[in-house]
Scaffold this active site. Structure first.
Site, PDB file in Angstrom:
ATOM      1  N   GLN A  26      -8.486  -7.099  -0.078  1.00 43.13           N
ATOM      2  CA  GLN A  26      -7.954  -6.752  -1.400  1.00 43.13           C
ATOM      3  C   GLN A  26      -9.036  -6.149  -2.281  1.00 43.13           C
ATOM      4  O   GLN A  26      -8.813  -5.134  -2.945  1.00 43.13           O
ATOM      5  CB  GLN A  26      -7.348  -7.987  -2.061  1.00 43.13           C
TER       6      GLN A  26
ATOM      7  N   ARG B  47       0.833  -1.214   0.000  1.00 45.22           N
ATOM      8  CA  ARG B  47       0.000   0.000   0.000  1.00 45.22           C
ATOM      9  C   ARG B  47       0.865   1.261   0.000  1.00 45.22           C
ATOM     10  O   ARG B  47       0.505   2.277  -0.613  1.00 45.22           O
ATOM     11  CB  ARG B  47      -0.943  -0.018   1.201  1.00 45.22           C
TER      12      ARG B  47
ATOM     13  N   ARG C 131      -4.838 -23.620   0.056  1.00 50.92           N
ATOM     14  CA  ARG C 131      -4.264 -23.871   1.391  1.00 50.92           C
ATOM     15  C   ARG C 131      -5.088 -24.836   2.229  1.00 50.92           C
ATOM     16  O   ARG C 131      -4.602 -25.282   3.271  1.00 50.92           O
ATOM     17  CB  ARG C 131      -4.038 -22.554   2.138  1.00 50.92           C
TER      18      ARG C 131
ATOM     19  N   ARG D 233      -5.222 -17.519  -9.826  1.00 47.40           N
ATOM     20  CA  ARG D 233      -5.969 -16.748  -8.813  1.00 47.40           C
ATOM     21  C   ARG D 233      -7.003 -15.821  -9.461  1.00 47.40           C
ATOM     22  O   ARG D 233      -6.691 -15.107 -10.406  1.00 47.40           O
ATOM     23  CB  ARG D 233      -4.975 -15.958  -7.941  1.00 47.40           C
TER      24      ARG D 233
ATOM     25  N   LYS E 294      -5.662 -18.906  -2.312  1.00 44.12           N
ATOM     26  CA  LYS E 294      -4.427 -18.210  -1.914  1.00 44.12           C
ATOM     27  C   LYS E 294      -3.271 -18.676  -2.812  1.00 44.12           C
ATOM     28  O   LYS E 294      -3.495 -19.276  -3.851  1.00 44.12           O
ATOM     29  CB  LYS E 294      -4.151 -18.463  -0.430  1.00 44.12           C
TER      30      LYS E 294
ATOM     31  N   ASP F 206      -4.179 -15.387   6.909  1.00 44.20           N
ATOM     32  CA  ASP F 206      -2.899 -15.939   6.464  1.00 44.20           C
ATOM     33  C   ASP F 206      -2.246 -16.831   7.525  1.00 44.20           C
ATOM     34  O   ASP F 206      -1.255 -17.513   7.241  1.00 44.20           O
ATOM     35  CB  ASP F 206      -1.952 -14.806   6.052  1.00 44.20           C
TER      36      ASP F 206
ATOM     37  N   SER G 227     -12.967  -9.518   1.879  1.00 42.76           N
ATOM     38  CA  SER G 227     -11.617  -9.456   1.315  1.00 42.76           C
ATOM     39  C   SER G 227     -11.096  -8.028   1.335  1.00 42.76           C
ATOM     40  O   SER G 227     -11.680  -7.130   0.729  1.00 42.76           O
ATOM     41  CB  SER G 227     -11.633  -9.976  -0.131  1.00 42.76           C
TER      42      SER G 227
HETATM   43  C1  S3P Z   1      -4.218  -9.014   1.907  1.00 45.63           C
HETATM   44  C2  S3P Z   1      -5.481  -9.486   2.128  1.00 45.63           C
HETATM   45  C3  S3P Z   1      -5.790 -10.919   2.267  1.00 45.63           C
HETATM   46  C4  S3P Z   1      -4.536 -11.727   2.588  1.00 45.63           C
HETATM   47  C5  S3P Z   1      -3.375 -11.353   1.711  1.00 45.63           C
HETATM   48  C6  S3P Z   1      -3.032  -9.885   1.867  1.00 45.63           C
HETATM   49  C7  S3P Z   1      -4.043  -7.568   1.723  1.00 45.63           C
HETATM   50  O1  S3P Z   1      -6.328 -11.376   1.055  1.00 45.63           O
HETATM   51  O2  S3P Z   1      -4.795 -13.102   2.496  1.00 45.63           O
HETATM   52  O3  S3P Z   1      -2.241 -12.122   2.044  1.00 45.63           O
HETATM   53  O4  S3P Z   1      -2.894  -7.074   1.798  1.00 45.63           O
HETATM   54  O5  S3P Z   1      -5.051  -6.874   1.530  1.00 45.63           O
HETATM   55  P1  S3P Z   1      -7.917 -11.237   0.744  1.00 45.63           P
HETATM   56  O6  S3P Z   1      -8.264  -9.813   0.816  1.00 45.63           O
HETATM   57  O7  S3P Z   1      -8.117 -11.780  -0.639  1.00 45.63           O
HETATM   58  O8  S3P Z   1      -8.578 -12.075   1.787  1.00 45.63           O
END
Ligand code: S3P
Length: 430
Positions: free
Chosen positions: A167, A26, A348, A121, A344, A317, A165
Site C-alpha cells: 500500500q 487499482r 489480527r 489504522r 489490519k 492476509d 507494504s
Molecule cells: C494490500 C496490501 C496489504 C494487504 C491488504 C491489501 C494492497 O497491506 O494486507 O489487504 O492491496 O496493496 P499492506 O500493504 O499494508 O501490507
C-alpha cells in the site's frame, strides 16, 4: 448476524473465486487517472471496492456498467475534482493509495475518513513520505483519519520503506507519476506488485532493479482494458477447508497466480498439503500481466512449519489461516516477522489468538506473530468477527473442520471482500 458452520461435510467441486480486491481497487484508481475511458471486466462487487468507485466518482470520474463491464471515464492524471470529503468505508487500500494521486493535484484539498476500524489504522506511513515530496498532510494526532491532503507540485524522492507494504509502495508510485524527477522506493522484502504491473501496461516509465522500483513523471496514462482475475486471498478459505476436511477435493479456476500473492499456497505445500497448480514462479514472473492459474487441492495430513519475515508480505492476509492449519498440523507452527497484522482490519494477532483459543486451540501470541501447537483438531464453539471480514471467514472454515461446529458472531463482515462467501461454501459442501 450470527451464522453456524459445520462440522463437515467435505468440500467438493469447482470454485471460481470472486474478483481480486487489490486489483479491483487499482483498476478503479488507475482507470480514473487514465486519459481515455478504461473498460474493466470482472470488477469485484463488494463493500470495499464500491468505496473505491464512489471515491473516483467524487473526484470527477464517470463509472458506467456497459455490456457486463465497468467503463471508467476519469478526470485523468492531473484533473481530480477539488474539494470532496471522501468516505473510504472499511477500505485500508483506498485510504493508503488515494492520497498518492491527490498529493500531486496542485492546490486541491480533500479529507479522507472511514468507519471505526479505519479510524484506528495508521496513515502516517503514507503522510510522512508524501510530505517529503512536497504535499501537505494533516492527520488526527499526526497518525489517523480524518486525513486532509493538500496537493502541491511534488518532487521525486528516494524512500526506504520502513515496513514491507504494497500500500505504501503503491501510494508513492502514484505520487511519483506526478512528481518532478524520479521517485525511487526501496522495499525491505518484496510485496504484491499489481500497481507496478498496471503502470507498466499503462506506458509509465517504471523500472525495477532488485529491491528498488523507480517511476518518473508522466504526462498521461493510457490503459487498455483490465480483466480482474480471481482473488487468491478469498480462494484461500475454501482451499484451507478442503485441506482440513476429510474426503475433500477442490478445483480452483481463474485465480490470480501472481507470485507476490500466492505465498500462502507455497506455505501449504511445505506443510505437506496435496496441492497441484500452475502458480507463477518468481524467476520467470511477468512484468506487466496478471497470470491466471488453476489449483487442484485434496484433504491430507499436515506438518507444522515456520513462516519467516521474508514470506510474510506474500501471504499477509492469509496468515490467520496458517494459524488455523497449525491447529491440525503435527508439531509446532510459528509465524514471525508479522507485526503488521496488528494494524489490519482488526489487530489480527490478538483477534486470531483469542478467537482460536476460544475454539480449543493451543496458541500463543508473540510480538510479531503466533505460535500454535497442533493438537490434531479443534473442538469448536463461538468466535467473534470483530468487524473483520477475514476473521468471519476464518471462523466458518474452523467450524467445518471442528468436532462440534462454530458459531460466527458478525458474519456480515465477510461482505467487505466476499459477499458470496457463505453461498459458495454451501454450494461446495452440499
Ligand atoms: C494490500 C496490501 C496489504 C494487504 C491488504 C491489501 C494492497 O497491506 O494486507 O489487504 O492491496 O496493496 P499492506 O500493504 O499494508 O501490507
Amino acid at each position: 448476524m450470527n451464522a453456524r458452520f459445520g462440522p463437515g461435510p467435505a468440500v467438493r467441486g469447482t470454485l471460481e473465486p470472486p474478483p481480486d480486491k487489490s486489483i479491483s481497487h487499482r483498476a478503479a484508481l488507475l482507470g480514473a487517472m487514465s486519459a481515455a475511458p478504461v473498460r474493466v471486466t470482472n470488477y469485484l462487487a463488494s463493500a470495499d471496492t464500491h468505496s473505491s468507485l464512489d471515491a473516483v466518482r467524487a473526484l470527477g470520474a464517470r463509472v458506467e456498467e456497459r455490456g457486463g463491464a465497468l467503463v471508467i471515464d476519469g478526470p485523468g492524471l492531473r484533473g481530480a475534482a477539488d474539494g470532496a470529503a471522501i468516505d473510504v468505508g472499511n477500505a485500508g487500500t483506498l485510504l493508503r493509495l488515494l492520497p498518492g494521486w491527490l498529493a500531486g493535484q496542485d492546490g486541491g484539498r480533500w479529507t479522507l475518513d472511514g468507519d471505526a476500524s479505519i479510524r484506528r489504522r495508521p496513515v502516517d506511513r503514507v503522510a510522512t513520505p508524501l510530505a517529503q515530496m512536497g504535499a501537505q498532510l494533516d492527520a488526527r494526532d499526526g497518525r489517523f483519519t480524518p486525513l486532509t491532503v493538500t496537493g502541491a507540485r511534488l518532487h521525486g524522492i528516494e524512500y526506504v520503506l520502513p515496513v514491507a507494504s504494497a500500500q505504501i509502495k503503491s501510494c508513492l508510485l502514484l505520487a511519483g507519476l506526478l512528481a518532478d524527477g524520479a521517485t525511487t522506493i526501496v522495499e525491505p522484502e518484496p510485496s504484491r506488485d499489481h500497481t507496478e504491473r498496471l503502470l507498466a501496461r499503462a506506458g509509465a516509465g517504471i523500472v525495477r532493479d532488485g529491491d528498488r522500483v523507480t517511476v518518473t513523471s508522466q504526462d498521461e496514462l493510457e490503459l487498455e482494458a483490465i480483466h480482474v482475475p480471481g482473488d487468491p486471498s478469498s480462494a484461500a478459505f475454501h482451499v484451507a477447508a478442503a485441506v482440513l476436511v476429510p474426503g475433500s477435493r477442490l478445483v480452483v479456476e481463474g485465480m490470480a497466480g501472481n507470485w507476490t500473492r500466492v505465498g500462502f499456497f507455497r506455505i501449504l505445500e511445505r506443510m505437506g498439503a496435496v496441492l497441484i497448480g500452475d502458480l507463477e514462479d518468481r524467476a520467470t514472473a511477468a512484468r506487466d500481466a496478471e497470470p491466471l492459474c488453476e489449483l487442484d487441492v485434496a484433504h491430507g495430513p499436515l506438518a507444522g512449519t515456520r513462516v519467516t519475515a521474508d514470506e510474510v508480505p506474500l501471504a499477509i492476509d492469509e496468515l490467520p489461516l496458517v494459524a488455523l492449519l497449525g491447529c491440525f498440523a503435527d508439531g509446532e507452527t510459528v509465524v514471525e516477522g508479522a507485526q503488521e497484522l496488528r494494524v489490519k482490519e482488526s489487530d489480527r494477532i490478538a483477534t486470531v489468538v483469542e478467537g482460536l483459543r476460544g475454539l480449543g486451540a493451543d496458541i500463543e501470541a508473540t510480538d510479531d506473530g503466533f505460535v500454535v501447537r497442533g493438537t490434531g483438531g479443534l473442538r469448536g464453539g463461538t468466535i467473534q468477527a470483530h468487524g473483520d471480514h477475514r476473521l468471519a471467514m476464518l471462523g466458518a472454515v474452523a467450524g467445518l473442520a471442528s468436532r462440534e461446529g462454530v458459531e460466527v458472531v458478525g458474519m456480515e463482515a465477510a461482505a467487505v471482500s466476499y459477499p458470496g462467501f457463505a453461498a459458495d461454501l454451501a454450494a461446495l459442501t452440499s
